[in-house]
Motif scaffolding. Sequence first.
Motif, PDB file in Angstrom:
ATOM      1  N   GLN A 289       0.841  -1.189   0.000  1.00 27.05           N
ATOM      2  CA  GLN A 289       0.000   0.000   0.000  1.00 27.05           C
ATOM      3  C   GLN A 289       0.877   1.241   0.000  1.00 27.05           C
ATOM      4  O   GLN A 289       2.101   1.165   0.048  1.00 27.05           O
ATOM      5  CB  GLN A 289      -0.895   0.010   1.242  1.00 27.05           C
ATOM      6  CG  GLN A 289      -0.100   0.152   2.552  1.00 27.05           C
ATOM      7  CD  GLN A 289      -0.961   0.034   3.786  1.00 27.05           C
ATOM      8  OE1 GLN A 289      -1.764  -0.872   3.889  1.00 27.05           O
ATOM      9  NE2 GLN A 289      -0.799   0.952   4.710  1.00 27.05           N
TER      10      GLN A 289
ATOM     11  N   VAL B 228       2.434   4.225   1.940  1.00 26.33           N
ATOM     12  CA  VAL B 228       2.790   4.381   3.345  1.00 26.33           C
ATOM     13  C   VAL B 228       3.614   5.647   3.581  1.00 26.33           C
ATOM     14  O   VAL B 228       4.258   6.156   2.667  1.00 26.33           O
ATOM     15  CB  VAL B 228       3.613   3.178   3.881  1.00 26.33           C
ATOM     16  CG1 VAL B 228       2.808   1.901   3.853  1.00 26.33           C
ATOM     17  CG2 VAL B 228       4.915   3.011   3.126  1.00 26.33           C
TER      18      VAL B 228
ATOM     19  N   ASP C 200      -2.479   5.924   6.263  1.00 24.76           N
ATOM     20  CA  ASP C 200      -1.385   5.493   7.135  1.00 24.76           C
ATOM     21  C   ASP C 200      -1.220   6.531   8.236  1.00 24.76           C
ATOM     22  O   ASP C 200      -1.559   7.704   8.061  1.00 24.76           O
ATOM     23  CB  ASP C 200      -0.081   5.356   6.343  1.00 24.76           C
ATOM     24  CG  ASP C 200       0.999   4.561   7.088  1.00 24.76           C
ATOM     25  OD1 ASP C 200       0.676   3.870   8.080  1.00 24.76           O
ATOM     26  OD2 ASP C 200       2.165   4.635   6.678  1.00 24.76           O
TER      27      ASP C 200
END
Length: 158
Positions: free
Chosen positions: A32, A34, A122
């Motif tokens: 993903q 981050v 995040d």
Amino acid sequence: MVENTVVVSAFNHDVASTWPFVQVAPLAILNQLVINEIQASGAPYDFIELYNATNAAINIGGYKVFDSGGVAVAYIIPAGTSIASKGFYLIETGSGSPQGQFGISGSGENITLTTAADVVVDVLLQANWPGTPLVARKLDGAAKWVVPAAETKGTTNN
């Protein structure tokens, strides 16, 4: 049928085959976008580095990055901005920065990345910050945070 067995033999430091060993799983890489590195004592500005750990480019236009001051002080990433697969995006922040105007506390604070719709992507919580101005993921996109020996601003932590 093969059964699991444990072979027990005397340890001999001169014979490698008798040495005990521990097999360690590799660090988990998050697939993903981050927050990858944070420098709270940067010159001339503090910075927050984002990393795209996926296999495709991500359009991050409208995404927001902010500290404990909340979304009211967020830096909004310009429309049309994208991060290539395995690529980096750098946000320099602090007084006088053309990007974010918030300063990052050297002892740590919450740093949050959200989508344009305010969905959290995040976050590094102050409670998980090791209390030093520079923190980074052990490997790009990895779950584990460390205190690196030196910053790797805009480049790989690996």
